[in-house]
Design a protein around this motif. Structure first.
Motif, PDB file in Angstrom:
ATOM      1  N   VAL A  15      25.709  53.394 -32.696  1.00 27.95           N
ATOM      2  CA  VAL A  15      25.664  52.111 -33.397  1.00 27.95           C
ATOM      3  C   VAL A  15      26.758  51.194 -32.844  1.00 27.95           C
ATOM      4  O   VAL A  15      27.872  51.638 -32.570  1.00 27.95           O
ATOM      5  N   LEU A  16      26.421  49.928 -32.703  1.00 21.43           N
ATOM      6  CA  LEU A  16      27.365  48.911 -32.256  1.00 21.43           C
ATOM      7  C   LEU A  16      27.864  48.149 -33.482  1.00 21.43           C
ATOM      8  O   LEU A  16      27.062  47.700 -34.303  1.00 21.43           O
ATOM      9  N   GLY A  17      29.181  48.019 -33.616  1.00 16.92           N
ATOM     10  CA  GLY A  17      29.778  47.241 -34.697  1.00 16.92           C
ATOM     11  C   GLY A  17      30.303  45.937 -34.135  1.00 16.92           C
ATOM     12  O   GLY A  17      30.963  45.926 -33.090  1.00 16.92           O
ATOM     13  N   LEU A  18      30.016  44.823 -34.829  1.00 17.74           N
ATOM     14  CA  LEU A  18      30.429  43.508 -34.340  1.00 17.74           C
ATOM     15  C   LEU A  18      31.161  42.723 -35.421  1.00 17.74           C
ATOM     16  O   LEU A  18      30.691  42.636 -36.558  1.00 17.74           O
TER      17      LEU A  18
ATOM     18  N   GLY B 199      33.216  36.133 -34.659  1.00 18.10           N
ATOM     19  CA  GLY B 199      34.179  35.075 -34.926  1.00 18.10           C
ATOM     20  C   GLY B 199      33.862  33.823 -34.145  1.00 18.10           C
ATOM     21  O   GLY B 199      32.941  33.799 -33.332  1.00 18.10           O
ATOM     22  N   SER B 200      34.635  32.775 -34.382  1.00 23.89           N
ATOM     23  CA  SER B 200      34.366  31.504 -33.719  1.00 23.89           C
ATOM     24  C   SER B 200      34.816  31.489 -32.254  1.00 23.89           C
ATOM     25  O   SER B 200      34.252  30.759 -31.442  1.00 23.89           O
ATOM     26  N   HIS B 201      35.794  32.319 -31.896  1.00 18.89           N
ATOM     27  CA  HIS B 201      36.294  32.352 -30.518  1.00 18.89           C
ATOM     28  C   HIS B 201      35.974  33.663 -29.787  1.00 18.89           C
ATOM     29  O   HIS B 201      35.841  33.671 -28.574  1.00 18.89           O
ATOM     30  N   ARG B 202      35.898  34.758 -30.540  1.00 19.81           N
ATOM     31  CA  ARG B 202      35.646  36.083 -29.958  1.00 19.81           C
ATOM     32  C   ARG B 202      34.717  36.884 -30.876  1.00 19.81           C
ATOM     33  O   ARG B 202      34.640  36.627 -32.067  1.00 19.81           O
ATOM     34  N   ILE B 203      34.076  37.870 -30.263  1.00 20.34           N
ATOM     35  CA  ILE B 203      33.300  38.840 -31.024  1.00 20.34           C
ATOM     36  C   ILE B 203      33.977  40.184 -30.816  1.00 20.34           C
ATOM     37  O   ILE B 203      34.042  40.682 -29.692  1.00 20.34           O
ATOM     38  N   GLY B 204      34.510  40.741 -31.894  1.00 21.01           N
ATOM     39  CA  GLY B 204      35.092  42.071 -31.822  1.00 21.01           C
ATOM     40  C   GLY B 204      33.970  43.090 -31.697  1.00 21.01           C
ATOM     41  O   GLY B 204      32.921  42.940 -32.319  1.00 21.01           O
ATOM     42  N   VAL B 205      34.190  44.120 -30.885  1.00 21.72           N
ATOM     43  CA  VAL B 205      33.136  45.088 -30.592  1.00 21.72           C
ATOM     44  C   VAL B 205      33.665  46.512 -30.747  1.00 21.72           C
ATOM     45  O   VAL B 205      34.781  46.819 -30.316  1.00 21.72           O
TER      46      VAL B 205
END
Length: 139
Positions: free
Chosen positions: A10-13, A16-22
């Motif tokens: 599973v991918l967790g995301l 955000g407005s500037h970055r996507i944490g992964v």
């Protein structure tokens, strides 16, 4: 929101407005590993990057953080996250589960401070660490 996510990788995301944490789970869903965050370049490009990453990692579903307000209501950030989740689902055919992400950024920041990570270095790590905490709670 749906019930617990189980099964394959599973991918967790953390959107955000500037970055996507992964973050990504192991195939058994027992552990979660943060990955480098994705710098936002627009939904179309971001989804292409995530689709490629999902394919490389053998991901079969996605948990996307839903940034609810502290009182549980949905604000503008939650609406943007839902819209992104719908586009991600439509363009990748991966199931997307929205998951309450309240306080994951606070939890990440506290963890990094306790670990002695310098302020300048925390920004780049915090988003993916938030995605990791979000995915751990969903699993």
């Amino acid at each position: 929101m749906e019930d617990k996510v189980t099964g394959e990788r599973v991918l967790g995301l953390d959107y955000g407005s500037h970055r996507i944490g992964v973050a990504v789970s192991d195939p058994l869903g027992l552990t979660v590993q943060p990955l480098p965050p994705i710098r936002r370049e627009g939904d179309k490009k971001d989804i292409a990057v995530l689709a490629r990453l999902a394919s490389e990692k053998g991901v079969t579903s996605v948990v996307l953080g839903l940034p609810l307000l502290l009182n549980g209501d949905e604000g503008p950030a939650a609406v943007r996250a839902r819209t992104f989740g719908e586009r991600l689902r439509a363009e990748t055919s991966l199931p997307v589960t929205m998951w309450d992400e309240r306080l994951t950024s606070v939890q990440s920041e506290r963890h990094l401070i306790a670990s002695g990570v310098r302020r300048e270095a925390r920004k780049g790590i915090r988003d993916s660490l938030s995605a990791m905490f979000l995915l751990q709670s969903a699993l």
